[in-house]
Design a protein around this motif. Structure first.
Motif, PDB file in Angstrom:
ATOM      1  N   LEU A  87      33.897  20.686  54.812  1.00 42.49           N
ATOM      2  CA  LEU A  87      34.403  21.583  53.784  1.00 42.49           C
ATOM      3  C   LEU A  87      34.151  23.052  54.111  1.00 42.49           C
ATOM      4  O   LEU A  87      34.932  23.921  53.724  1.00 42.49           O
ATOM      5  CB  LEU A  87      33.765  21.228  52.432  1.00 42.49           C
ATOM      6  CG  LEU A  87      34.299  19.962  51.773  1.00 42.49           C
ATOM      7  CD1 LEU A  87      33.386  19.522  50.645  1.00 42.49           C
ATOM      8  CD2 LEU A  87      35.721  20.183  51.246  1.00 42.49           C
ATOM      9  N   LEU A 131      39.398  14.736  54.407  1.00 45.90           N
ATOM     10  CA  LEU A 131      39.479  16.167  54.134  1.00 45.90           C
ATOM     11  C   LEU A 131      40.118  16.926  55.298  1.00 45.90           C
ATOM     12  O   LEU A 131      40.936  17.833  55.106  1.00 45.90           O
ATOM     13  CB  LEU A 131      38.082  16.732  53.853  1.00 45.90           C
ATOM     14  CG  LEU A 131      37.485  16.375  52.492  1.00 45.90           C
ATOM     15  CD1 LEU A 131      35.978  16.616  52.489  1.00 45.90           C
ATOM     16  CD2 LEU A 131      38.151  17.175  51.370  1.00 45.90           C
ATOM     17  N   ASP A 135      43.670  18.922  55.191  1.00 45.26           N
ATOM     18  CA  ASP A 135      43.709  20.346  55.511  1.00 45.26           C
ATOM     19  C   ASP A 135      44.860  20.692  56.452  1.00 45.26           C
ATOM     20  O   ASP A 135      45.295  21.838  56.530  1.00 45.26           O
ATOM     21  CB  ASP A 135      42.370  20.765  56.134  1.00 45.26           C
ATOM     22  CG  ASP A 135      42.178  22.268  56.124  1.00 45.26           C
ATOM     23  OD1 ASP A 135      42.524  22.893  55.105  1.00 45.26           O
ATOM     24  OD2 ASP A 135      41.683  22.808  57.122  1.00 45.26           O
ATOM     25  N   ARG A 145      46.833  17.351  49.010  1.00 39.22           N
ATOM     26  CA  ARG A 145      45.596  18.017  49.394  1.00 39.22           C
ATOM     27  C   ARG A 145      44.754  18.351  48.147  1.00 39.22           C
ATOM     28  O   ARG A 145      43.529  18.209  48.156  1.00 39.22           O
ATOM     29  CB  ARG A 145      45.895  19.290  50.180  1.00 39.22           C
ATOM     30  CG  ARG A 145      44.641  20.037  50.625  1.00 39.22           C
ATOM     31  CD  ARG A 145      44.903  21.029  51.737  1.00 39.22           C
ATOM     32  NE  ARG A 145      45.886  22.026  51.373  1.00 39.22           N
ATOM     33  CZ  ARG A 145      47.109  22.109  51.916  1.00 39.22           C
ATOM     34  NH1 ARG A 145      47.500  21.262  52.851  1.00 39.22           N
ATOM     35  NH2 ARG A 145      47.963  23.058  51.544  1.00 39.22           N
ATOM     36  N   LEU A 149      40.886  17.202  47.270  1.00 41.93           N
ATOM     37  CA  LEU A 149      39.840  18.157  46.902  1.00 41.93           C
ATOM     38  C   LEU A 149      39.241  17.822  45.536  1.00 41.93           C
ATOM     39  O   LEU A 149      38.024  17.917  45.342  1.00 41.93           O
ATOM     40  CB  LEU A 149      40.401  19.577  46.897  1.00 41.93           C
ATOM     41  CG  LEU A 149      40.783  20.169  48.259  1.00 41.93           C
ATOM     42  CD1 LEU A 149      41.530  21.489  48.083  1.00 41.93           C
ATOM     43  CD2 LEU A 149      39.539  20.373  49.132  1.00 41.93           C
ATOM     44  N   GLN A 150      40.076  17.420  44.610  1.00 39.21           N
ATOM     45  CA  GLN A 150      39.584  17.052  43.278  1.00 39.21           C
ATOM     46  C   GLN A 150      38.649  15.842  43.356  1.00 39.21           C
ATOM     47  O   GLN A 150      37.608  15.804  42.690  1.00 39.21           O
ATOM     48  CB  GLN A 150      40.755  16.746  42.347  1.00 39.21           C
ATOM     49  CG  GLN A 150      41.543  17.970  41.925  1.00 39.21           C
ATOM     50  CD  GLN A 150      42.811  17.615  41.165  1.00 39.21           C
ATOM     51  OE1 GLN A 150      43.297  16.477  41.242  1.00 39.21           O
ATOM     52  NE2 GLN A 150      43.359  18.572  40.438  1.00 39.21           N
ATOM     53  N   ALA A 153      35.340  17.028  44.835  1.00 44.52           N
ATOM     54  CA  ALA A 153      34.574  17.806  43.867  1.00 44.52           C
ATOM     55  C   ALA A 153      33.921  16.912  42.825  1.00 44.52           C
ATOM     56  O   ALA A 153      32.764  17.125  42.442  1.00 44.52           O
ATOM     57  CB  ALA A 153      35.488  18.830  43.190  1.00 44.52           C
ATOM     58  N   VAL A 168      34.572  23.633  46.023  1.00 40.06           N
ATOM     59  CA  VAL A 168      35.705  22.737  46.271  1.00 40.06           C
ATOM     60  C   VAL A 168      36.657  22.703  45.083  1.00 40.06           C
ATOM     61  O   VAL A 168      37.885  22.760  45.247  1.00 40.06           O
ATOM     62  CB  VAL A 168      35.199  21.316  46.598  1.00 40.06           C
ATOM     63  CG1 VAL A 168      36.369  20.370  46.808  1.00 40.06           C
ATOM     64  CG2 VAL A 168      34.324  21.342  47.842  1.00 40.06           C
ATOM     65  N   ARG A 171      38.701  25.742  44.898  1.00 45.57           N
ATOM     66  CA  ARG A 171      39.735  25.705  45.930  1.00 45.57           C
ATOM     67  C   ARG A 171      40.913  24.855  45.463  1.00 45.57           C
ATOM     68  O   ARG A 171      42.086  25.228  45.655  1.00 45.57           O
ATOM     69  CB  ARG A 171      39.143  25.120  47.226  1.00 45.57           C
ATOM     70  CG  ARG A 171      40.049  25.251  48.434  1.00 45.57           C
ATOM     71  CD  ARG A 171      39.412  24.625  49.660  1.00 45.57           C
ATOM     72  NE  ARG A 171      38.136  25.257  50.000  1.00 45.57           N
ATOM     73  CZ  ARG A 171      37.313  24.810  50.944  1.00 45.57           C
ATOM     74  NH1 ARG A 171      37.644  23.700  51.631  1.00 45.57           N
ATOM     75  NH2 ARG A 171      36.188  25.443  51.209  1.00 45.57           N
ATOM     76  N   ALA A 172      40.602  23.719  44.820  1.00 48.14           N
ATOM     77  CA  ALA A 172      41.666  22.861  44.289  1.00 48.14           C
ATOM     78  C   ALA A 172      42.452  23.587  43.202  1.00 48.14           C
ATOM     79  O   ALA A 172      43.687  23.488  43.126  1.00 48.14           O
ATOM     80  CB  ALA A 172      41.067  21.575  43.725  1.00 48.14           C
ATOM     81  N   GLU A 175      44.903  26.050  44.654  1.00 52.13           N
ATOM     82  CA  GLU A 175      46.032  25.449  45.354  1.00 52.13           C
ATOM     83  C   GLU A 175      46.963  24.681  44.440  1.00 52.13           C
ATOM     84  O   GLU A 175      48.026  24.229  44.862  1.00 52.13           O
ATOM     85  CB  GLU A 175      45.529  24.525  46.469  1.00 52.13           C
ATOM     86  CG  GLU A 175      44.898  25.259  47.636  1.00 52.13           C
ATOM     87  CD  GLU A 175      45.153  24.549  48.948  1.00 52.13           C
ATOM     88  OE1 GLU A 175      46.236  23.956  49.122  1.00 52.13           O
ATOM     89  OE2 GLU A 175      44.269  24.576  49.802  1.00 52.13           O
ATOM     90  N   SER A 185      41.907  20.121  37.558  1.00 53.62           N
ATOM     91  CA  SER A 185      40.826  20.828  38.251  1.00 53.62           C
ATOM     92  C   SER A 185      39.926  21.548  37.250  1.00 53.62           C
ATOM     93  O   SER A 185      38.701  21.574  37.408  1.00 53.62           O
ATOM     94  CB  SER A 185      41.412  21.833  39.254  1.00 53.62           C
ATOM     95  OG  SER A 185      42.131  21.174  40.273  1.00 53.62           O
TER      96      SER A 185
END
Length: 387
Positions: A87, A131, A135, A145, A149-150, A153, A168, A171-172, A175, A185
């Protein structure tokens, strides 16, 4: 004197209470209050601070600065180090063979059951590759993606790796391509903040998004109702812990209306593993009764749990089991409390290790019994209770 001790002492004096009177009003022992105010204790459990704040008529967070949950165990961090390394790895500029959205989705589908069943060791071994592949996905695979990520997290939050989990999930969130995905998220982020004891932040975030996502009940889809209801439950949980009973009740009432409109428990779209419906709302009502120090009401609510073909996730059911155990322990029903703890541990052994609620309930049992069974002593060692 610590910050918490100073705030308790200052608030007690301003309300005109002696230490003994505060102990009587809050149910916290006089010894604990004295040690806290004299700096002999660096802090107290969130449950203790909540009781003191309630007696002092203050929001819990006005007495607390540090998160109430400690971080992950050393062996947990070691197990998840490859996930952390992946990550935090700088993005690669050269990709020999990017993954495909369909391929990553297939692998993700095999990892979700690991999360659902609390098989975190196996999940930790699969996530680095998943991951890395996620990516490399092109723009048309962004939604896949985000789901990866969810999931990461949520797993990191379960295992109390809060610093990385927040990176993380944000980041989700950044995006996310649509409001429903972003709301999922946000739900995870609010849960993370709540577990850290950052109640004001959790309440503000969940309330803001619940307001923005509020649907028209007569026209809303099941997915919209479930997304809105889950945000309301997060807001209610944060408000209840922060001694904002009126706000908590309002949020729970609205969540109940969303659940009633759906009519049964459903898998929430865009949420990876969450469900919403009458059962989820009832389980939150049990938790709310415990926060209000009404274990008798909590047990009564737990007896009439709605049952549907779709059940809440194992995490929610296990958390509910800990609430039931806690209620029994508070009522002095130690055999029933330990029986429920044993049941939860057997169903989710890896998850159980990371639950401070289990530690607190077992400590209540130990404090209330003259002697301990070998099983109780073994669980105390497993949970690493101080002797």
């Amino acid at each position: 004197m610590t910050y918490a001790g100073m705030k308790v002492k200052d608030a007690r004096k301003r309300t005109g209470l002696t230490q003994r009177q505060l102990a009587e009003h809050s149910g916290v022992s006089l010894s604990t209050i004295r040690k806290l105010e004299q700096g002999e204790r660096s802090g107290a459990r969130m449950e203790t601070m909540h009781a003191l704040a309630r007696a002092l008529r203050l929001p819990t967070m006005s007495l607390v600065t540090e998160p109430d949950e400690e971080g992950a165990r050393a062996e947990t961090r070691e197990l998840w180090e490859p996930v952390r390394a992946e990550l935090m790895r700088p993005p690669s500029r050269e990709i020999d063979a990017p993954a495909t959205p369909s391929g990553v989705s297939e692998v993700l589908a095999t990892t979700v059951p690991l999360y659902r069943n609390h098989r975190f060791s196996e999940l930790a071994s699969m996530l680095p590759t998943l991951l890395r592949d996620a990516d490399t996905l092109p723009d048309e695979g962004r939604s896949v993606r985000v789901r990866v990520l969810q999931l990461a997290a949520s797993a990191l939050t379960h295992t109390r790796q809060f610093d990385l989990a927040e990176i993380v999930v944000r980041r989700a969130l950044a995006e996310g391509q649509d409001r429903m995905s972003a709301a999922a998220s946000v739900n995870t982020l609010a849960w993370l903040l709540l577990r850290q004891g950052r109640l004001d932040e959790a309440l503000s975030l969940a309330t803001q998004w619940a307001d923005d996502m509020e649907p028209r009940l007569s026209r809303a889809s099941t997915a919209e109702l479930a997304t809105w209801g889950l945000l309301l439950l997060r807001a209610s949980g944060a408000a209840a812990r922060n001694n904002q009973a009126g706000v908590a009740a309002d949020m729970l009432r609205l969540a109940r209306s969303a659940a009633t409109a759906i009519g049964h428990e459903v898998d929430a779209e865009h949420q990876n593993v969450r469900t919403f419906g009458p059962t989820s709302v009832r389980m939150l009502s049990v938790e709310d009764a415990l926060i209000k120090d009404r274990p008798d009401v909590a047990l009564r609510l737990a007896e009439n749990m709605p049952r549907y073909s779709v059940r809440p996730t194992r995490s929610v059911r296990s958390r509910h089991g800990l609430d039931v155990a806690n209620a029994h322990a508070r009522l002095g029903q130690f055999t029933e409390a330990f029986g429920k703890l044993t049941e939860v541990q057997a169903g989710s052994p890896e998850w159980f290790l990371n639950q401070t609620s289990a530690q607190h309930t077992l400590q209540t049992i130990i404090d209330g019994r003259r002697t301990l069974t070998p099983e109780m002593r073994h669980m105390a060692d497993t949970l690493r209770l101080e002797r």
